[in-house]
Design an enzyme around this catalytic site. Structure first.
Site, PDB file in Angstrom:
ATOM      1  N   PRO A   2       0.746  -1.210   0.000  1.00  0.00           N
ATOM      2  CA  PRO A   2       0.000   0.000   0.000  1.00  0.00           C
ATOM      3  C   PRO A   2       0.777   1.260   0.000  1.00  0.00           C
ATOM      4  O   PRO A   2       1.281   1.708   0.969  1.00  0.00           O
ATOM      5  CB  PRO A   2      -0.824  -0.123   1.236  1.00  0.00           C
ATOM      6  N   GLU A   3       0.799   1.761  -1.193  1.00  0.00           N
ATOM      7  CA  GLU A   3       1.139   3.166  -1.322  1.00  0.00           C
ATOM      8  C   GLU A   3      -0.023   3.726  -2.122  1.00  0.00           C
ATOM      9  O   GLU A   3      -0.947   2.985  -2.464  1.00  0.00           O
ATOM     10  CB  GLU A   3       2.475   3.336  -2.066  1.00  0.00           C
ATOM     11  N   LYS A  54      -3.101   7.016   1.521  1.00  0.00           N
ATOM     12  CA  LYS A  54      -3.082   5.553   1.494  1.00  0.00           C
ATOM     13  C   LYS A  54      -4.287   4.936   2.193  1.00  0.00           C
ATOM     14  O   LYS A  54      -4.319   3.731   2.439  1.00  0.00           O
ATOM     15  CB  LYS A  54      -1.802   5.037   2.165  1.00  0.00           C
ATOM     16  N   ARG A 277      14.813   2.006   6.183  1.00  0.00           N
ATOM     17  CA  ARG A 277      14.161   1.450   4.996  1.00  0.00           C
ATOM     18  C   ARG A 277      15.177   1.182   3.911  1.00  0.00           C
ATOM     19  O   ARG A 277      16.162   1.917   3.771  1.00  0.00           O
ATOM     20  CB  ARG A 277      13.095   2.422   4.456  1.00  0.00           C
TER      21      ARG A 277
END
Length: 287
Positions: A2-3, A54, A277
């Site tokens: 999910p972006e 989102k 990340r």
DNA sequence: TTAAATGTTTAAAT
DNA sequence: CATTTAAACATTTA
């Protein structure tokens, strides 16, 4: 997964058939996933689908709205014949896993929405995701939604630059800061930086005017391309089902560690950790 | 066995 | 106060 583009894809594909359907029952398998009282949905029709960054919003009769956040591993599966067995009648979206074709419910199923025709499953392997049911007004005033910055689509280059240049943090982290601009996550942030030939580590307030402009264009481009290809997925389940999710074939840098830069400048994509990340750069064109 | 995974929040350290 | 780093959430997979 999910972006923004993935949620937009769910909204478009699922919305086509979900709008107009009526809830006939709900089953809350994971209490921690749900906030509010889902039983208020029973007997009511879905009236519309919206998206804020989102977050997926499902509007329901009686001024009710469901808000879904998929986080890392959320997915929605609409099994249209409602038997939960075959995948051929399904519309799937979100984190791609074998559950796309596994019998439903699976061990990752957190909420089941029974419909007058078909069944909607909210699955979430890691259980970071959430579903909130409340009045439409209250949902729109959720703290989570209110603090979100504008989506890149809603601002111009000047406003984008103004927002980015307010921080000294690495530019990639600012791109992903949902309170600065919303909807951009790790994949699209990596690719946008590559598009603009900007090093993700560069302090956000030190870019040149041209770099801000290129980054703005890059963000818009990768997001639009993501939507165009139906979002991204790791597996080919979605492709096999013809249900979207081809952006992964168009990643600029994400997941391309050790491969040659797509610009053909001979650079080898390097991966490192930035803000916890995975971050991918071409050392030739992003220095 | 260890690391990493497309998100976000919180606390602790600098 | 601004920023950085780490950990937490819970689970699976390489």
């Amino acid at each position: 997964m999910p972006e923004l583009p993935e949620i937009e894809t769910v909204k478009l594909q699922l919305g086509r058939v979900l709008v107009g359907r009526r809830f006939t029952g709900v089953e809350e398998r994971s209490k921690k996933t749900v906030q509010g009282h889902l039983d208020g949905l029973v007997g009511k029709k879905v009236t519309g689908m919206r998206r804020k960054a989102k977050v997926l919003l499902v509007d329901v009769e009686g001024d009710l709205t469901l808000a879904f956040h998929f986080k890392m591993t959320g997915q929605l599966i609409l099994d249209q014949d409602g038997d939960g067995k075959t995948w051929r009648d399904r519309i799937v979206g979100g984190h791609p896993t074998e559950d796309y074709e596994n019998p439903m419910p699976s061990k990752h199923t957190r909420v089941i929405f029974k419909l007058d025709r078909g069944t909607l499953y909210f699955n979430d392997q890691r259980m970071f995701g959430w579903v909130i049911i409340d009045s439409t007004l209250n949902i729109e005033h959720l703290a989570f939604l209110k603090k979100l910055g504008p989506e890149p689509f809603d601002i111009d280059e000047k406003e984008f630059t103004r927002r980015m240049a307010k921080s000294k943090k690495p530019i990639k982290l600012v791109l992903m800061d949902q309170e600065v601009i919303s909807g951009v996550g790790n994949i699209y942030a990596n690719d946008a930086c590559w598009e603009a030939k900007v090093n993700p580590r560069r302090a956000a307030n030190t870019l040149t005017a041209k770099q801000y402009a290129d980054l703005y264009k890059g963000v818009i481009e990768v997001l639009n391309e993501g939507i165009k290809y139906g979002g991204a997925s790791y597996s080919d389940y979605v492709n096999a089902h013809g249900l979207g999710g081809h952006y992964q074939e168009h990643f600029r840098t994400y997941g391309r560690e050790g491969e040659e830069c797509l610009r053909g400048d001979g650079g080898i994509i390097h991966k490192f950790d930035l803000g916890g990340r995975g971050t991918y750069v071409c050392p030739r064109c992003q220095e």
